[in-house]
Design a protein around this motif. Structure first.
Motif, PDB file in Angstrom:
ATOM      1  N   GLY A   1       0.817  -1.212   0.000  1.00  0.00           N
ATOM      2  CA  GLY A   1       0.000   0.000   0.000  1.00  0.00           C
ATOM      3  C   GLY A   1       0.848   1.258   0.000  1.00  0.00           C
ATOM      4  N   THR A   2       1.940   1.251   0.765  1.00  0.00           N
ATOM      5  CA  THR A   2       2.853   2.399   0.779  1.00  0.00           C
ATOM      6  C   THR A   2       3.516   2.594  -0.582  1.00  0.00           C
ATOM      7  OG1 THR A   2       3.293   1.934   3.115  1.00  0.00           O
ATOM      8  CG2 THR A   2       4.813   3.417   1.986  1.00  0.00           C
ATOM      9  N   LYS A   3       3.850   1.491  -1.241  1.00  0.00           N
ATOM     10  CA  LYS A   3       4.463   1.570  -2.570  1.00  0.00           C
ATOM     11  C   LYS A   3       3.489   2.196  -3.575  1.00  0.00           C
ATOM     12  CE  LYS A   3       6.224  -1.449  -6.240  1.00  0.00           C
ATOM     13  NZ  LYS A   3       6.466  -2.862  -6.634  1.00  0.00           N
ATOM     14  N   LEU A   4       2.205   1.782  -3.541  1.00  0.00           N
ATOM     15  CA  LEU A   4       1.213   2.365  -4.440  1.00  0.00           C
ATOM     16  C   LEU A   4       0.969   3.835  -4.133  1.00  0.00           C
ATOM     17  CD1 LEU A   4      -1.426  -0.523  -4.619  1.00  0.00           C
ATOM     18  CD2 LEU A   4       0.096   0.238  -6.439  1.00  0.00           C
ATOM     19  N   LEU A   5       1.022   4.194  -2.868  1.00  0.00           N
ATOM     20  CA  LEU A   5       0.811   5.584  -2.474  1.00  0.00           C
ATOM     21  C   LEU A   5       1.902   6.493  -3.012  1.00  0.00           C
ATOM     22  CD1 LEU A   5      -0.906   7.554  -0.756  1.00  0.00           C
ATOM     23  CD2 LEU A   5       0.583   7.014   1.167  1.00  0.00           C
ATOM     24  N   LEU A   6       3.134   5.988  -3.108  1.00  0.00           N
ATOM     25  CA  LEU A   6       4.274   6.805  -3.540  1.00  0.00           C
ATOM     26  C   LEU A   6       4.477   6.774  -5.059  1.00  0.00           C
ATOM     27  CD1 LEU A   6       6.838   5.839  -0.743  1.00  0.00           C
ATOM     28  CD2 LEU A   6       5.389   7.874  -0.883  1.00  0.00           C
ATOM     29  N   LYS A   7       3.746   5.914  -5.764  1.00  0.00           N
ATOM     30  CA  LYS A   7       3.920   5.843  -7.218  1.00  0.00           C
ATOM     31  C   LYS A   7       3.256   7.027  -7.907  1.00  0.00           C
ATOM     32  CE  LYS A   7       4.827   1.114  -8.615  1.00  0.00           C
ATOM     33  NZ  LYS A   7       4.381   0.009  -9.488  1.00  0.00           N
ATOM     34  N   GLU A   8       3.709   7.313  -9.112  1.00  0.00           N
ATOM     35  CA  GLU A   8       3.158   8.433  -9.867  1.00  0.00           C
ATOM     36  C   GLU A   8       1.740   8.112 -10.337  1.00  0.00           C
ATOM     37  OE1 GLU A   8       4.201  11.166 -13.831  1.00  0.00           O
ATOM     38  OE2 GLU A   8       5.435   9.423 -13.283  1.00  0.00           O
ATOM     39  N   ASP A   9       0.863   9.104 -10.215  1.00  0.00           N
ATOM     40  CA  ASP A   9      -0.525   8.960 -10.642  1.00  0.00           C
ATOM     41  C   ASP A   9      -0.643   9.445 -12.084  1.00  0.00           C
ATOM     42  OD1 ASP A   9      -3.232   8.587 -10.738  1.00  0.00           O
ATOM     43  OD2 ASP A   9      -3.738  10.411  -9.630  1.00  0.00           O
ATOM     44  N   LEU A  10      -0.732   8.509 -13.028  1.00  0.00           N
ATOM     45  CA  LEU A  10      -0.788   8.843 -14.449  1.00  0.00           C
ATOM     46  C   LEU A  10      -2.227   8.993 -14.913  1.00  0.00           C
ATOM     47  CD1 LEU A  10       1.922   6.340 -15.750  1.00  0.00           C
ATOM     48  CD2 LEU A  10       2.210   8.752 -15.209  1.00  0.00           C
ATOM     49  N   LEU A  11      -2.449   9.898 -15.853  1.00  0.00           N
ATOM     50  CA  LEU A  11      -3.765  10.143 -16.417  1.00  0.00           C
ATOM     51  C   LEU A  11      -3.745   9.844 -17.913  1.00  0.00           C
ATOM     52  CD1 LEU A  11      -4.618  13.563 -14.688  1.00  0.00           C
ATOM     53  CD2 LEU A  11      -5.392  11.288 -14.014  1.00  0.00           C
ATOM     54  N   PRO A  12      -4.778   9.214 -18.455  1.00  0.00           N
ATOM     55  CA  PRO A  12      -4.815   8.946 -19.899  1.00  0.00           C
ATOM     56  C   PRO A  12      -4.944  10.249 -20.685  1.00  0.00           C
ATOM     57  CG  PRO A  12      -6.899   8.349 -18.875  1.00  0.00           C
ATOM     58  CD  PRO A  12      -5.956   8.675 -17.762  1.00  0.00           C
ATOM     59  N   SER A  13      -4.210  10.370 -21.759  1.00  0.00           N
ATOM     60  CA  SER A  13      -4.167  11.631 -22.511  1.00  0.00           C
ATOM     61  C   SER A  13      -5.506  11.973 -23.154  1.00  0.00           C
ATOM     62  CB  SER A  13      -3.077  11.547 -23.591  1.00  0.00           C
ATOM     63  OG  SER A  13      -3.325  10.458 -24.467  1.00  0.00           O
TER      64      SER A  13
END
Length: 358
Positions: free
Chosen positions: A79-91
């Protein structure tokens, strides 16, 4: 008009007292809510650890063992790893729908946990229609999944969202008909099973409804063999394909939250809830007679409820690693052509037996 200092002090003390009462009132409202949310979230971490250990044992592996003793902190590390990952948005996606979808899925499941009684007088909202409140709130989850698939602007994601909506609609009918065979209040359902202990469970009174309820709840939770909205070999990852970071973590959390809440409702509806399995011994009666041991009896009720729920969780965990995935046509045929008539017959049988007993 002249007001002396004594009257001014009295008025000020009165306003302070009223403001303190308002603050304490807000604390009394929000503390139980945060406690329930925190407890449910911690329960999800336990489920993730249990599933990894049980699935590893089924496949003759060890499972997580390095993150904390016996790997109990592995879910928290993920959960901590997912929290720190970049939040990408579809173009080319709809960012508003793309962001709202995961939140709807999580919040609707958390709201449905408000009517779960963990012990005698230990329920956040004791509604007379608590079971129907759960059904109504849980039916919002596919809307969030459909919004997520449509907001991604990708064919596989949108197909996964459509599958989630079709699957939910197909299995909510037998699901609801099984619930209609009981009372609409979750507390009343448990108290009706408390007199004869283990022999008074609705599991023995309605075995057909119990089996239909299990299959429908597995389909609602999108567990194998009913995980068609995100079948890897067909849709990459379904409505989750374009998600990353914390938003993907919300979907992961919603899946296990739904599984935990469904297991708790199975405990309430069919396994006697917080009561002992010993005939003629009820926590409700002990709670009324032994006022001095209220905290102890509350702790026992919570322990019994959670123990039954986690023992039931072995069924969806084991089926994930033993049964093959169904096709979408087989899934819909099972819901409409088999489970719906069976649940309707179970409802008619239960109603007839109650009328005869009167």
């Amino acid at each position: 008009m002249i007001i002396d200092t004594t009257e001014v002090k009295t008025i000020n003390s009165f306003y302070r007292l009223e403001s303190l009462k308002e603050v304490y009132g807000l604390i009394a409202i929000f503390v139980p809510i945060f406690t329930l949310v925190l407890g449910i979230t911690m329960g999800v971490l336990v489920i993730v650890w249990l599933e990894r250990k049980i699935s590893a044992a089924i496949q003759q592996r060890i499972g997580p063992e390095y993150a904390g003793p016996l790997g109990i902190l592995q879910a928290l590390a993920d959960g901590t790893k997912l929290l720190l990952k970049e939040d990408l948005l579809p173009s080319r996606g709809n960012n508003r729908l793309f962001g709202i979808g995961p939140s709807i899925a999580v919040l609707s499941i958390l709201l449905s946990s408000l009517v779960i009684p963990f012990g005698y007088r230990l329920v956040l909202a004791d509604l007379s229609i608590g079971v129907f409140f759960w059904i109504a709130i849980s039916s919002i989850v596919p809307i969030g999944l459909l919004m997520s698939g449509y907001g991604s602007k990708k064919k596989s994601s949108f197909s996964g969202g459509l599958r989630a909506a079709a699957q939910s609609i197909s299995y909510e009918r037998p699901f609801t008909l099984c619930v209609l065979s009981n009372s609409s209040s979750t507390v009343d359902i448990i108290e009706a099973q408390s007199k004869y202990g283990f022999g008074g469970w609705n599991l023995w009174r309605q075995p057909i409804g119990f089996l239909v309820f299990i299959m429908s709840s597995l389909a609602e939770c999108e567990r194998l063999p009913f995980d068609l909205p995100e079948a890897e070999e067909e849709l990459v990852a379904g409505y989750q394909t374009e998600y990353s970071g914390i938003k993907y973590g919300f979907f992961y959390l919603a899946s296990y939250l739904n599984l935990l809440v469904s297991s708790l409702f199975v405990t309430v509806l069919y396994l006697g809830g917080w009561n002992f399995s010993i005939p003629y011994i009820s926590i409700t009666e002990l709670f009324v007679k032994k006022n001095r041991f209220r905290v102890f009896l509350m702790a026992i009720g919570i322990f019994i409820t959670l123990a039954k729920a986690y023992l039931f969780l072995f069924i969806p965990i084991i089926t994930r690693w033993t049964l093959p995935r169904m096709r979408i046509d087989q899934l819909l045929n099972l819901g409409w052509k088999f489970l719906l008539p069976i649940s309707l017959g179970n409802l008619l049988l239960t109603t007839s037996s109650q009328l005869v007993s009167l």
